[in-house]
Each structure stands twice: as C-alpha cells, then as structure tokens.
Enzyme design. Structure first.
Site, PDB file in Angstrom:
ATOM      1  N   THR A 404      21.409 -37.070   8.078  1.00  0.00           N
ATOM      2  CA  THR A 404      21.507 -36.237   9.271  1.00  0.00           C
ATOM      3  C   THR A 404      22.268 -37.014  10.332  1.00  0.00           C
ATOM      4  O   THR A 404      21.900 -38.138  10.690  1.00  0.00           O
ATOM      5  CB  THR A 404      20.113 -35.812   9.796  1.00  0.00           C
ATOM      6  OG1 THR A 404      20.281 -35.095  11.025  1.00  0.00           O
ATOM      7  CG2 THR A 404      19.200 -37.001  10.027  1.00  0.00           C
ATOM      8  N   HIS A 456       6.028 -43.397   2.405  1.00  0.00           N
ATOM      9  CA  HIS A 456       5.384 -44.680   2.100  1.00  0.00           C
ATOM     10  C   HIS A 456       4.474 -44.609   0.872  1.00  0.00           C
ATOM     11  O   HIS A 456       3.963 -45.634   0.420  1.00  0.00           O
ATOM     12  CB  HIS A 456       4.577 -45.171   3.313  1.00  0.00           C
ATOM     13  CG  HIS A 456       4.588 -46.663   3.463  1.00  0.00           C
ATOM     14  ND1 HIS A 456       4.997 -47.518   2.474  1.00  0.00           N
ATOM     15  CD2 HIS A 456       4.243 -47.458   4.512  1.00  0.00           C
ATOM     16  CE1 HIS A 456       4.896 -48.769   2.879  1.00  0.00           C
ATOM     17  NE2 HIS A 456       4.447 -48.757   4.125  1.00  0.00           N
TER      18      HIS A 456
END
Length: 485
Positions: A404, A456
């Site tokens: 992005t 994560h």
C-alpha cells in the site's frame, strides 16, 4: 440478482441500460451492478421484450431476487396465458405463502437468469408458519394455505397476500423479510408487522423499512403535550406540537447519514475481521532510496522499458518479490480451521488502489515469475482497471502479499492492517529530500520510510525484521535486484 462473485449476498444496481418495451437479445448487457468491490455488467440470457424493471437505480438487491422481467414470446404479454408469454414474470412470483412442511417439492427445472442458469423455481420455500393463538382460520385465507406446492400464482392473489403476511389481516404470521432487513428494522425501531411490503412474494425490503421509519407529518392532536414543556413561551404550547414533531434531519442538518454498502461495507468487514483475528505487529525502517530514484530515471530514458510506466512503486514491488524469495516463510497464510500454516510457493502481489468507489486491492497473479517489463505492464493494467471501476471479484481474490503506497498522499508511513488471508503487508511512505549522512558527510538525499505489518501467529519478529531489512537493502543498493535474484 445472480451471484456474480463467490459468496456475495447482495449488489447495488448502478445503471439500467434498457427500459420497459425495449427489445433485448441473448447476451445483451441490460444493467450494471456494484458488488462488494467491483462493478459488473449483467447480460440477459434470452431474446424478448423488457416487461418490467423491478428495482430503480441505486437500490441494493439481495442475490436471488428478480430484478427484471422479460416477455420471451414477442410483443406484449397476453392477459390470459401470461405464464406462457412472460415466464420470468411468473418466476418472480412463486408462492412462498404456504410452502411445503419439511419436504422439498419435486424439481421443476431451472429458470434462465441474468448470468447462466441456476435459480430453481422452488428456491423460496419456507417452513410453515404457526397460526396466532386464538385465531380462527378465515375462509379467504384457505387458498393461500392449501396449495403449498403450487408455483404459479393467480393474478389476483398477490394483491391480498402481503396484507395477510405482514400483520394486516387475520391469521397473519411472522412478516417475510431477510435477516439483513430484520436487523435494519431492529436498529431503526420499526415493527415489521406494521410495514406494508412491496417486494416480490410479499417480502419486506430495505426501502419498505426506511419508508416506515421516516417520520410522517402528524396531526396536532396526536403530538404529546410534554414536547412543548421545554419551550420558553408557554402560550405556544398549542401551536408548538406541529413544529416539535418535525423530523430532526433537514436540508440544513449538521449531520449526514450515509448507508454502509458496496465497497465501504466490504472493506469494513474485512478490516474488522483482520484486526480482531490476526495479532498485528508493525516494524519500521527509514533509509536512503536515492540510488533507486536514479535507476528509475535511467529506466525511463532507456529503450528496454520504452512505452512502459516506470516509477518507484515498480522497483519497490520487484524488491518485495526478491525479498520474498530470500524469506519464503513470509509468504504464507494461517488456516484456523485446519490448524495449519499454508506456505505459498507463488506470489499474488496485491496493490492497494484508491478509486472513486473506495479502496480496492486487486492482485497480480504469479508476480514472482514476471520480468520487470511484464511487471510494469501488469501494474499499469491493474491500477487503470481499478480506477475505472472494472476490477472483477476474481482479480481481488487469492492475494498472498500486499503493498500500500500511502506516500502518494505525502504521508511518511502508517500501520497497515493485513488483507484477510495474508500474513504481511508493506506500507510505502513519501520519498522526501532530507539531510542524510552519506560517505561521512551530511548531504541532501532522498529518504523514505517503510512499515511492515505482519501476523505474529506465523511470522516471528526475526523473520519480519529480516524481510523488511532485505527490502530496504535492495532499494538502497538496487544492483541487489540482480545479485540477490
């Protein structure tokens, strides 16, 4: 309304290309609709004459609802044999008033729809409705409850059926409405039993709920007296109710409510699902990108990239692909149901694109296998298609990694949210001329900041840090695009 994507439940009619009385041919585009993130043109699957457009432009329609009826016999539909001249009109009015109890009716074939064939005539079957306690079945209601398997509906029946379905007649059951409509009614405080349905087969639509929720001018005698108590002038008590009962929103209102639909609705659902499912970690790196900017200028003037669009995003995308090859575990997905980590041996590179309809994230299929000129052509096509609103649902599915570029807005960087189904997303900040220590001296250099957000659950800090450091190292020394490839 067909399902033009995978699992879509509704679409908004953007534009009609035909009007009642127009002649249409098999394959002719009759309307344009906007799904969750794409504008799609719908063709008609047969020849005939347009009989009726069921919904105006700007209406959000649930998948499976009839949006257009066509006379396939030519000319206008005759009064008596209407079932022969306008099969789609009849298919739009199956009688879900008294469906079969628990067993399915025998297959009655499939009716051609706007995209392919697939809407079964018995698709509106419902479970039986319990009669109200103490209610005596009325004789007029018997025809509607005595023909559970009848698909064709007499012309006179639909006029009275909605009144019985939605609490306006004896023996009325639960109002017919889809779950999203019921939720809307609950949010607006509207009792569905008081709503007059206008949808096919007596189904309450969103427009019906909004119409019922809109405050109507009330007679002065109906206004409650306490409304006038806060008024400073007691003498105005009798004249005030009409004014106090006026709607709060007017032409000069300080707030505007915009319905959440289309791209915004899909984006909101995806971002909420991602933010509250994947534990996000974001790391940042600021570095000197001057050499990459010089390479961009060299490529623009070279013959190898003649006619192709060359910009920093192109080389950043290439750097990401090289870094993925060096750190393949970053290109993965978490399968919660199977409790597995899915390693992707291909890269479908998503590029976030700001369009007039909102944020779209189409992806370049198998970007890892493309050369720099091929990648440039793919990027140009992807972005132009997205801005034109022609991106297909398939182009936005199956992404494995996303970039992005918030730097185009002058923003240093951000903390991007993962695209659902992906493990990492890279935000590119603005490239600015800043004082930088270069070869032991402070010099003006072009500097930028990258931000990497990752899941994560499957990407540890070490892996995320190595990947981000590799991307920065390649862009600091773009010759590594060759030596590390």
């Amino acid at each position: 309304m067909p399902d033009v994507g995978e699992g879509l439940t509704e679409a908004e009619i953007l534009k009609w290309y035909v009007q009642p009385g127009d002649t249409v041919e098999d394959g002719q585009v009759v309307c344009e609709v906007e799904t969750a993130k794409a504008a799609v043109e719908l063709p008609i699957p047969f020849d005939g004459t347009v009989h009726e457009l069921r919904f105006p432009e700007g209406t959000t329609v649930d998948v499976g609802q009839v949006i257009i009826s066509v006379n396939v016999g030519g000319g206008t539909a005759p009064e008596a044999p209407a079932a022969e001249a306008a099969p789609v009109v009849q298919a739009a009015a199956p009688a879900p008033v008294a469906p079969a109890v628990e067993e399915e009716a025998e297959p009655q074939g499939r009716t051609p729809v706007l995209v392919g064939y697939g809407v079964a005539a018995s698709s509106t079957k419902r479970r039986p409705r319990k009669a109200a306690q103490g209610a005596v079945p009325a004789a007029p209601a018997a025809p509607a409850q005595a023909a559970p398997a009848v698909v064709p509906v007499p012309v006179a029946v639909p006029v009275s059926v909605p009144e019985q379905l939605n609490g306006h007649g004896p023996g009325a059951g639960r109002p017919l409405a889809k779950p999203p409509v019921r939720k809307l009614a609950k949010d607006l405080g509207v009792d569905l039993a008081t709503v007059t349905p206008t949808g096919p087969d007596g189904i309450i639509t969103r427009e019906d709920v909004h119409a019922a929720a809109a405050p109507a001018p009330a007679p002065a005698v109906e206004a409650p007296a306490p409304v006038a108590e806060p008024v400073a002038v007691p003498a105005a008590v009798q004249a005030a109710p009409a004014v106090q009962a006026a709607p709060a929103v007017s032409t000069d209102a300080r707030e505007t409510r915009v319905p959440v639909k289309g791209v915004r609705k899909a984006t909101a659902a995806a971002m909420v699902g991602s933010a509250f499912t994947a534990p996000h970690v974001t790391e940042f790196v600021t570095f000197d990108i001057t050499r990459t900017m010089k390479l961009v200028e060299e490529l623009k003037s070279g013959t190898d990239m003649a006619g192709l669009r060359v910009n920093p995003l192109l080389l950043i995308a290439k750097a990401v692909l090289v870094a993925v090859r060096r750190n393949p575990e970053i290109n993965a997905a978490w399968d919660e149901a199977a409790q597995e980590i899915v390693l992707k041996h291909y890269v479908n590179l998503g590029i976030a694109a700001a369009t007039p309809r909102g944020l779209l994230v189409p992806n370049i299929k198998d970007a890892h296998a493309q050369t720099l000129p091929e990648l440039s052509a793919s990027l140009s096509e992807l972005i132009s298609t997205a801005r034109d609103g022609k991106t297909t649902p398939a182009a936005m599915q199956g992404g494995t990694f996303t970039i992005t570029n918030v730097g185009v807005f002058g923003v240093d960087t951000g903390t991007p949210i993962l695209n659902p189904g992906e493990s990492a997303i890279l935000a590119v900040g603005a490239i600015k001329l800043q004082p930088w220590v270069h070869k032991g001296k402070v010099k003006p250099r072009q500097v930028t900041t990258l931000a990497l957000s990752f899941d994560h659950r499957l990407v540890d800090g070490e892996l995320g840090s190595k990947f981000l450091a590799d991307v920065a190292a390649i862009l600091e020394q773009p010759k590594r695009l060759i030596s590390w490839a």
